[in-house]
Write an enzyme that holds these catalytic residues in place. Structure first.
Site, PDB file in Angstrom:
ATOM      1  N   LYS A 175      -7.978  -6.490   5.819  1.00 44.46           N
ATOM      2  CA  LYS A 175      -8.272  -5.279   6.583  1.00 44.46           C
ATOM      3  C   LYS A 175      -9.341  -5.568   7.640  1.00 44.46           C
ATOM      4  O   LYS A 175      -9.225  -5.160   8.791  1.00 44.46           O
ATOM      5  CB  LYS A 175      -8.738  -4.173   5.622  1.00 44.46           C
ATOM      6  CG  LYS A 175      -8.686  -2.815   6.252  1.00 44.46           C
ATOM      7  CD  LYS A 175      -8.553  -1.696   5.241  1.00 44.46           C
ATOM      8  CE  LYS A 175      -8.360  -0.387   5.996  1.00 44.46           C
ATOM      9  NZ  LYS A 175      -8.252   0.757   5.102  1.00 44.46           N
ATOM     10  N   LYS A 234       9.732  -9.549   3.106  1.00 41.55           N
ATOM     11  CA  LYS A 234       9.368  -9.133   1.749  1.00 41.55           C
ATOM     12  C   LYS A 234       9.498  -7.609   1.627  1.00 41.55           C
ATOM     13  O   LYS A 234       9.042  -6.880   2.512  1.00 41.55           O
ATOM     14  CB  LYS A 234       7.919  -9.560   1.475  1.00 41.55           C
ATOM     15  CG  LYS A 234       7.466  -9.207   0.087  1.00 41.55           C
ATOM     16  CD  LYS A 234       5.992  -9.453  -0.140  1.00 41.55           C
ATOM     17  CE  LYS A 234       5.628  -8.939  -1.525  1.00 41.55           C
ATOM     18  NZ  LYS A 234       4.250  -8.812  -1.819  1.00 41.55           N
ATOM     19  N   LYS A 240       6.622  -1.054   0.730  1.00 41.34           N
ATOM     20  CA  LYS A 240       6.706   0.283   1.329  1.00 41.34           C
ATOM     21  C   LYS A 240       6.035   0.321   2.699  1.00 41.34           C
ATOM     22  O   LYS A 240       6.393   1.134   3.542  1.00 41.34           O
ATOM     23  CB  LYS A 240       6.174   1.370   0.386  1.00 41.34           C
ATOM     24  CG  LYS A 240       4.730   1.238  -0.006  1.00 41.34           C
ATOM     25  CD  LYS A 240       4.407   2.366  -0.947  1.00 41.34           C
ATOM     26  CE  LYS A 240       3.426   2.004  -2.052  1.00 41.34           C
ATOM     27  NZ  LYS A 240       3.357   0.661  -2.556  1.00 41.34           N
TER      28      LYS A 240
HETATM   29  P1  ADP Z   1       4.011  -2.421  -1.720  1.00 42.13           P
HETATM   30  O1  ADP Z   1       3.985  -3.766  -1.029  1.00 42.13           O
HETATM   31  O2  ADP Z   1       5.302  -1.734  -1.554  1.00 42.13           O
HETATM   32  O3  ADP Z   1       2.820  -1.549  -1.351  1.00 42.13           O
HETATM   33  P2  ADP Z   1       2.609  -2.804  -4.211  1.00 42.13           P
HETATM   34  O4  ADP Z   1       1.601  -3.702  -3.592  1.00 42.13           O
HETATM   35  O5  ADP Z   1       2.191  -1.440  -4.640  1.00 42.13           O
HETATM   36  O6  ADP Z   1       3.910  -2.714  -3.275  1.00 42.13           O
HETATM   37  O7  ADP Z   1       3.297  -3.558  -5.433  1.00 42.13           O
HETATM   38  C1  ADP Z   1       2.905  -3.476  -6.775  1.00 42.13           C
HETATM   39  C2  ADP Z   1       3.327  -4.767  -7.463  1.00 42.13           C
HETATM   40  O8  ADP Z   1       4.751  -4.946  -7.332  1.00 42.13           O
HETATM   41  C3  ADP Z   1       2.710  -5.968  -6.769  1.00 42.13           C
HETATM   42  O9  ADP Z   1       1.522  -6.305  -7.408  1.00 42.13           O
HETATM   43  C4  ADP Z   1       3.740  -7.061  -6.929  1.00 42.13           C
HETATM   44  O10 ADP Z   1       3.490  -7.740  -8.112  1.00 42.13           O
HETATM   45  C5  ADP Z   1       5.052  -6.323  -7.068  1.00 42.13           C
HETATM   46  N1  ADP Z   1       5.826  -6.413  -5.815  1.00 42.13           N
HETATM   47  C6  ADP Z   1       5.782  -5.579  -4.763  1.00 42.13           C
HETATM   48  N2  ADP Z   1       6.654  -5.938  -3.800  1.00 42.13           N
HETATM   49  C7  ADP Z   1       7.280  -7.035  -4.260  1.00 42.13           C
HETATM   50  C8  ADP Z   1       8.321  -7.897  -3.751  1.00 42.13           C
HETATM   51  N3  ADP Z   1       8.902  -7.661  -2.571  1.00 42.13           N
HETATM   52  N4  ADP Z   1       8.721  -8.945  -4.508  1.00 42.13           N
HETATM   53  C9  ADP Z   1       8.155  -9.169  -5.720  1.00 42.13           C
HETATM   54  N5  ADP Z   1       7.192  -8.417  -6.260  1.00 42.13           N
HETATM   55  C10 ADP Z   1       6.751  -7.361  -5.558  1.00 42.13           C
END
Ligand code: ADP
Ligand code: TRP
Length: 321
Positions: A110, A189, A192
């Site tokens: 950030k 990847k 959200k």
């Molecule tokens: P986002 O990137 O959608 O904000 P988060 O960071 O809240 O998702 O994700 C929570 C957990 O889900 C992460 O700690 C990770 O372990 C897993 N995760 C999220 N996106 C992926 C992905 N594309 N592939 C594998 N694991 C993922």
């Protein structure tokens, strides 16, 4: 082994969350003790609308139960229902080196983007350490992106023990499938923040539309293709049976197929893969009082353990006798 993991209620769960994290920790619920929580205090660093945060928290509980988390085997609770964790966060913060936290990626990224960060984001890894240490956790199943935070937790615990004696249990990360990086509908990847997700519980109709719009290359149909590294094939592998996956791999290698067919097969496989959890989710969502009861039972079991650990820590550092 005592297992613990948490997930933030910052949106509806997508395939990345499920295949990269949730599925792995639900698989470990049969261990000697398993604690799983919804990290609403962490989510507050990004979700600033009370109705939305509350809604995501309840949805996360229903989703986890629908995906197979069994409250008879594992303790399911909401992070903020265990105030001992917030107190332990302060006790750990008093010995947390600034430099260690400055190197943590959420804060560092950030800052690098020129955005101003708040103290909540800066101290996020300390709260996460308290989450883990409050339950004497031994194994923390997480996605590869959380390894750094587990290292910080171990550092803080070892340095606390160095000052005050063997008080805290040193945990280990369990990254079950380090390569599980689920691709999104644009091939990057899935996340959200990139608006490229397939949600676990969105309607099959909406999901099918998203799948049909997945970006693919423009090579001719007849050309044989390497399935490895192809996002469409990777997504298909997650939800297809072994037999169907092998067949699809053969089809790729032989060529003579259209991506439209693969997309249709993916949408069909996804619909049947999540059919049972979807039916379970509908049944659970119709019983809000049952969800409240599960979370209340979880909060009291989790508090019992966390209060015991907090007392041990308070005594060790001279806060309590
Ligand atoms: P986002 O990137 O959608 O904000 P988060 O960071 O809240 O998702 O994700 C929570 C957990 O889900 C992460 O700690 C990770 O372990 C897993 N995760 C999220 N996106 C992926 C992905 N594309 N592939 C594998 N694991 C993922
Ligand atoms: N930071 C984790 C994530 O974003 C969620 C989390 C909070 C967590 N506290 C935890 C995970 C403790 C494991 C253990 O995915």
């Amino acid at each position: 082994m005592r297992v613990l993991s948490g997930i933030q209620p910052t949106g509806r769960f997508h395939w990345g969350n499920y295949f990269g994290a949730i599925r792995q920790y639900i698989d470990l619920q049969t261990e000697e003790a398993a604690f799983y929580f919804i990290a609403n205090l962490h989510a507050l660093t990004t979700v600033r609308d009370p109705e939305v945060l509350h809604g995501y928290t309840v949805d996360a509980a229903i989703d986890l139960l629908a995906l197979g988390l069994d409250p008879d085997q594992a303790v399911l609770f909401v992070q903020s229902d265990v105030p001992a964790v917030s107190e332990l966060t302060w006790l750990l913060m008093t010995g947390a080196p600034m430099g260690l936290l400055e190197r943590c990626h959420a804060y560092k990224d950030k800052k690098a983007r020129g955005l101003s960060a708040d103290a909540g984001l800066f101290n996020y890894p300390v709260l996460m350490a308290a989450d883990i240490l409050a339950y004497d956790s031994e194994i923390v199943p997480v996605g590869a992106d959380q390894i750094q935070h587990i290292e910080v937790c171990r550092d803080l615990a070892m340095s606390f023990n160095h000052s005050f004696g063997e008080v805290l249990c040193i945990p280990k990360a369990k990254v079950l499938d380090a390569s599980a990086k689920v691709p999104g509908t644009d091939g990057e990847k899935m996340s959200k923040s990139y608006d490229n997700t397939l949600e676990v519980f969105e309607s099959p109709k909406v999901q099918r539309k998203k799948i049909m719009r997945i970006t693919t290359d423009s090579r001719p149909m007849e050309e044989p293709k390497d399935p490895q590294g192809d996002p469409l094939y990777q997504l298909y592998s997650l939800v297809a049976s072994d037999e169907d996956r092998e067949q699809m791999e053969k089809t790729y290698r032989e060529g003579g197929f259209g991506y439209g067919e693969v997309k249709k097969a993916l949408a069909d496989a996804a619909e049947s893969y999540f059919a049972e959890p979807r039916a379970r989710r509908e049944a659970l969502a119709a019983k809000p009082e049952r969800i409240e009861e599960i979370l209340a039972d979880g909060a009291s079991a989790a508090s019992r353990k966390a209060n015991e650990v907090l007392q041990r820590v308070q005594r060790a550092c001279g806060i309590a006798r």
